[in-house]
Scaffold this motif. Structure first.
Motif, PDB file in Angstrom:
ATOM      1  N   ASP A 257      39.825  45.076  35.543  1.00  0.00           N
ATOM      2  CA  ASP A 257      40.868  45.142  36.570  1.00  0.00           C
ATOM      3  C   ASP A 257      40.226  45.380  37.926  1.00  0.00           C
ATOM      4  OD1 ASP A 257      42.866  44.909  34.635  1.00  0.00           O
ATOM      5  OD2 ASP A 257      42.912  47.066  34.301  1.00  0.00           O
ATOM      6  N   ASP A 258      40.800  44.768  38.953  1.00  0.00           N
ATOM      7  CA  ASP A 258      40.226  44.878  40.295  1.00  0.00           C
ATOM      8  C   ASP A 258      41.118  45.674  41.229  1.00  0.00           C
ATOM      9  OD1 ASP A 258      37.926  43.326  39.812  1.00  0.00           O
ATOM     10  OD2 ASP A 258      39.057  41.478  40.082  1.00  0.00           O
ATOM     11  N   GLY A 259      40.503  46.353  42.169  1.00  0.00           N
ATOM     12  CA  GLY A 259      41.209  46.982  43.273  1.00  0.00           C
ATOM     13  C   GLY A 259      41.721  48.374  43.001  1.00  0.00           C
TER      14      GLY A 259
ATOM     15  N   THR B  66      37.859  48.007  33.001  1.00  0.00           N
ATOM     16  CA  THR B  66      36.865  47.720  34.041  1.00  0.00           C
ATOM     17  C   THR B  66      37.003  46.308  34.593  1.00  0.00           C
ATOM     18  OG1 THR B  66      35.266  47.110  32.338  1.00  0.00           O
ATOM     19  CG2 THR B  66      35.183  49.372  33.169  1.00  0.00           C
TER      20      THR B  66
ATOM     21  N   ASN C 284      48.894  44.655  39.694  1.00  0.00           N
ATOM     22  CA  ASN C 284      48.397  44.410  41.041  1.00  0.00           C
ATOM     23  C   ASN C 284      49.541  43.959  41.941  1.00  0.00           C
ATOM     24  OD1 ASN C 284      45.730  43.285  39.289  1.00  0.00           O
ATOM     25  ND2 ASN C 284      45.348  44.711  40.940  1.00  0.00           N
TER      26      ASN C 284
END
Length: 126
Positions: A78-80, A76, A49
């Motif tokens: 993980d964001d963004g 899943t 990120n």
């Protein structure tokens, strides 16, 4: 007996619908195929990120040879959509390359290129 068969068919139909929905959720928009078209081997490929300097996860199981590719599947948790990615060359003594703020939700394939005369590494997104 006819009631049992009808019930079994309805149960199988419901299960297959649930499995299709699960498969759709499993396909993450950030998953990307990385193709090495640089002319050189790559020993490290990492994603993180923006703002994160930890590159501990290498997406390669070995050296990614020229012409080779690797499919990177995101967790899943993980964001963004926007990620940084970095490569390190298999040949020692050459600096790695870092790309910042790449929107992986709009990309399915990253093709890596190296221009020897300009000494630049780039990518094209598909």
């Amino acid at each position: 007996m006819r009631g049992f068969v009808v019930g079994a068919v309805l149960a199988l139909t419901a299960m297959s619908g649930a499995l299709l929905a699960q498969d759709a959720r499993a396909e993450d928009a950030r998953n990307v195929n990385v193709v090495n078209e640089t002319g050189y081997g790559i020993k490290f490929l990492g994603f993180n990120n923006p703002g994160d300097d930890d590159w501990s996860d290498n997406e390669l199981g070995g050296v990614l040879r020229n012409g080779g590719s690797v499919f990177v599947k995101f967790n899943t948790a993980d964001d963004g959509c926007v990620w940084n990615f970095k490569i390190e060359w298999a040949d020692p003594g050459y600096p790695g390359v870092l790309w910042k703020d790449v929107d992986l939700c709009k990309i399915t394939t990253l093709k890596l290129h190296y221009n020897r005369s300009a000494d630049t590494t780039s990518y094209t997104a598909e």
